[in-house]
Design an enzyme around this catalytic site. Structure first.
Site, PDB file in Angstrom:
ATOM      1  CD  GLU A 153      -2.954  -1.007   1.986  1.00 46.30           C
ATOM      2  OE1 GLU A 153      -2.867  -0.185   3.349  1.00 46.30           O
ATOM      3  OE2 GLU A 153      -4.261  -1.641   1.710  1.00 46.30           O
ATOM      4  CD  GLU A 311      -3.939  -6.221   2.392  1.00 49.88           C
ATOM      5  OE1 GLU A 311      -4.859  -5.401   3.266  1.00 49.88           O
ATOM      6  OE2 GLU A 311      -2.946  -5.740   2.381  1.00 49.88           O
ATOM      7  CG  HIS A 362      -7.805  -7.004  10.856  1.00 50.86           C
ATOM      8  ND1 HIS A 362      -8.113  -7.843   9.812  1.00 50.86           N
ATOM      9  CD2 HIS A 362      -7.889  -5.657  10.268  1.00 50.86           C
ATOM     10  CE1 HIS A 362      -8.627  -7.032   8.741  1.00 50.86           C
ATOM     11  NE2 HIS A 362      -8.189  -5.912   9.092  1.00 50.86           N
TER      12      HIS A 362
END
Ligand code: GAL
Ligand code: ZN
Length: 695
Positions: A153, A311, A362
């Site tokens: 990213e 993702e 997460h």
């Protein structure tokens, strides 16, 4: 996929960080067992593992990684290998502080976080080259490794770097671009407020304590930051090639990410991938699906090839304000939506939940409990089943004959400009309105920028194309002349590449094509609105009135036919929607920021008139229809994102996927049922129908 990139079938897997579990070798074996149960056939390894791969400067340890890749390969699990450059080891920051970013006030960051290196730094680039080359030499020809995931990213959550090195590179970029300082002064309009430069050496990057308001400077800075990021990607790619690997490369892109022009970055990699984290269940799923759908289309359109969903979250996303669980069926629907829009994968972040630090809560395929009897693992297995059932659709392309322009540079320029509405121009939302209108009539839609060709399309919407760069007007003119239909809106063709206003009338260079000139634009307060009335006997057969707000443009018509007029204010009676025949095509002009219903009704009439038909005769609200195709077959994806069942009239075809198949019933080719006629689709259910394309 791009350039013949094929991964044979769908990839199902995601980010996996076994380096967090090296002290417990049983974990890997357990994970492999669970992967098999959940239909996981891929893992993405190495993201953020630099400190384990190079614990001290120049001391490399790759053996643990080899062991794991081998073991995965023996079990039929492929690896996308990441370069670890998304985060750096502490020793590097301590020894070479120049790798740390500097903010726009000249302060250097401390060590920490990620994605925040100075990527101009020669030391950093050298360290990157070395580790990437090592990885490539070690694993670039491993039969289990299928692609490279470069860094992570890029620029995500980080500010630009304003260090002396980056500033110097910026000046070089400008020297190269403008040649002389006079040319730059002219292009940037620096006579304004006496900001004239005598030399390139005097130029500083935009700064909140310096020059934040020279629009052309800001624009060139964003172009430069994009270019230096692209340059950094090239460094990584070169290192990988030097190490002997010719596997395809990608970078994982982000949702609605403004700072970097993704069209430029797309040129530096072999295929596109992106990370999708919608807030499902926050609003009605159908609304979230529209939002995610357009992002998928943006990503696919970057190369006009299938992409990878790199993702996505199998359960709750812990960085969002509220960590919402995905309700039963949501994961499959969200995953298959990516596939429906052109993804050749469903990959998650993450496969095993980390034990500590900021992502310990997460959502993950395997959680801290670690058993197979979890709801999430069952949902993941269901996605695995679905992907197996529709295996033959992997690699199929998306054919779109309608497109919407969404241009990064245009956005930078427009949103930075002072006026005509500093409390919101709503560029993205306006693009969405056009995109949604086409989608609701069941069309595949590409979302392209000004550098991409228009030849494939019959109808192209160009909302708020404030900047015409590289003489875009010529492209539009040629498209209409050759029979295309263009829908342009207010606030188009106002400035050139460096944000200098065009003289002698706008939309620049297209006043004849559109048959009008824009004379003024009115900014409306939030509470204000206007209404547009149809002109009786208008050729589109518009019979309703529609409201508009935010921006109303006044135009003076010269040749165009007026289809609707404003009802209120001093401009009551002036055109609100026009059309002009030009060459073999037509040019529509939408004068104001209309409500969605306007777009839905008017676009379907315009597209119908241009000969476009939806993939289904009618598409009920909240249902998504897309198609992918090979040379022989067309695959229709129909998804119900409503909270209630819906009845669809299916065309003739064979069903590759329905709820029962996704729940585990295998579906060998010879058993495929022939379908036609009415069929109920349950909430969050996906149907995939195969049709032979007649030749
Ligand atoms: C992504 C990032 C991953 C992980 C994930 C959590 O943006 O690439 O490394 O942090 O978010 O949702
Ligand atoms: Zn820097």
């Amino acid at each position: 996929m791009a350039g013949g990139i094929h991964f044979s079938g769908y990839l199902h897997g995601g980010d996996y960080n076994p380096e967090q579990w090296l002290d417990n070798p049983e974990i890997l074996e357990k994970d492999i067992e669970l992967f098999q149960k959940a239909g996981i056939n891929e893992v993405t390894m190495g993201v953020f593992s630099w400190a384990v791969l190079e614990p001290r400067e120049g001391e490399y340890d790759l053996e643990w990684m080899r062991r794991i890749i081998d073991r995965l390969y023996e079990n039929g699990i492929r690896v996308i290998l990441a370069t670890p450059t998304g985060a750096r080891p502490k020793w590097m920051a301590d020894r070479y502080p120049e790798v740390l970013r500097v903010n726009d006030r000249g302060q250097r960051d401390y060590f920490g976080q990620r994605h925040n290196h100075c990527n101009s730094s020669p030391v950093f680039r050298e360290k990157v080259r070395r580790i990437d080359r090592k990885l490539s030499e070690a694993f670039g020809r491993h039969p289990g490794v299928i692609a490279w995931h470069l860094s992570n990213e890029l620029a995500g959550c980080a500010h630009d770097c304003f260090c002396p090195l980056c500033q110097e590179k910026f000046r070089e970029y400008l020297r190269e671009k403008y040649g002389t300082i006079e040319a730059l002064n002219k292009a940037w309009a620096t006579t304004f407020w006496s900001h004239t430069y005598n030399d390139f050496d005097q130029i500083e990057a935009p700064s909140s304590i310096g020059e934040p308001g020279l629009h052309a400077l800001n624009l060139d800075w964003r172009r430069f930051v994009t270019e230096s990021t692209a340059d950094f990607i090239r460094v990584e790619t070169e290192a990988i090639r030097e190490g002997g690997s010719d596997l395809p490369t990608t970078i994982n892109l982000m949702y609605d990410f403004r700072p970097l022009n993704y069209h430029k970055l797309a040129e530096t990699v072999d295929f596109i991938s992106w990370d999708n984290y919608p807030s499902w269940h926050k609003k009605e799923e159908a609304l979230t699906a529209l939002d995610a759908g357009m992002q998928h289309d943006i990503m696919r359109s970057l190369k006009k090839e299938p992409f990878l969903l790199m993702e996505s979250c199998p359960s709750a996303t812990n960085w969002q304000p509220v960590s919402k669980l995905k309700k039963p069926g949501m994961l499959a629907a969200a995953s298959l939506q990516a596939v429906a829009h052109g993804s050749d994968s469903v990959l998650y972040f993450q496969l095993r939940q980390s034990r500590g630090a900021s992502e310990k809560f997460h959502g993950a395929v395997i959680d801290h409990y670690g058993g197979e009897d979890t709801r999430v693992l069952q949902e993941v297995a269901r996605v695995g089943n679905a992907l197996r059932a529709i295996r033959e659709t992997a690699g199929a392309q998306t054919a779109a004959r309608a497109a919407v322009l969404f241009d990064w540079e245009n956005r930078w320029a427009m949103e930075d400009a002072a006026g005509p509405r500093n409390q919101g121009l709503f560029y993205k939302e306006t693009v969405e309105k056009s995109w949604q209108a086409f989608r609701k009539m069941g069309l595949n839609v590409d979302v392209i920028d000004m550098t991409q060709p228009l030849d494939d399309y019959q109808v192209v919407a160009m909302p708020m194309l404030y900047m015409f760069r590289d003489e875009y007007e010529n492209k539009v003119r040629a498209f209409v002349e050759q029979g295309g239909t263009v829908i342009m809106t207010y606030w188009s063709g106002i400035v050139d590449d460096t944000d200098l206003c065009f003289l002698e009338g706008t939309p620049h260079g297209l006043m004849d094509v559109l048959g009008l000139r824009s004379t003024e634009i009115d900014g409306l307060y939030d509470w204000e609105k206007n209404t547009a009335l149809p002109v009786s006997g208008n050729p589109l057969g518009i019979g309703k009135t529609y409201t508009c707000n935010h921006l109303c443009e006044l135009v003076s018509v010269k040749g165009a036919q007026v289809l609707m007029t404003y009802a209120e204010d001093f401009y009551a009676g002036l055109p609100a929607l026009t059309v002009n025949r030009w060459g073999r095509g037509k040019a529509y002009y939408v004068c104001a920021d209309f409500e969605q219903a306007f777009y839905d009704d008017i676009y379907s009439r315009i597209a119908g008139e241009a000969g476009l038909h939806g993939l289904l005769e009618t598409v009920p609200e909240g249902v998504e229809v897309t198609s992918r195709q090979t040379s022989e077959k067309e695959y229709l994806f129909i998804q119900n994102f409503r909270r209630t069942p819906v009845t669809i009239n299916l065309p003739e075809g064979k069903l590759l996927l329905d709820a029962a198949i996704a729940a585990g019933r295998e579906c060998p080719e010879e058993n495929l049922r022939s379908e036609r006629g009415e069929r109920i689709i349950e909430p969050l259910e996906t149907l995939v129908l195969a049709r032979i394309i007649p030749h």
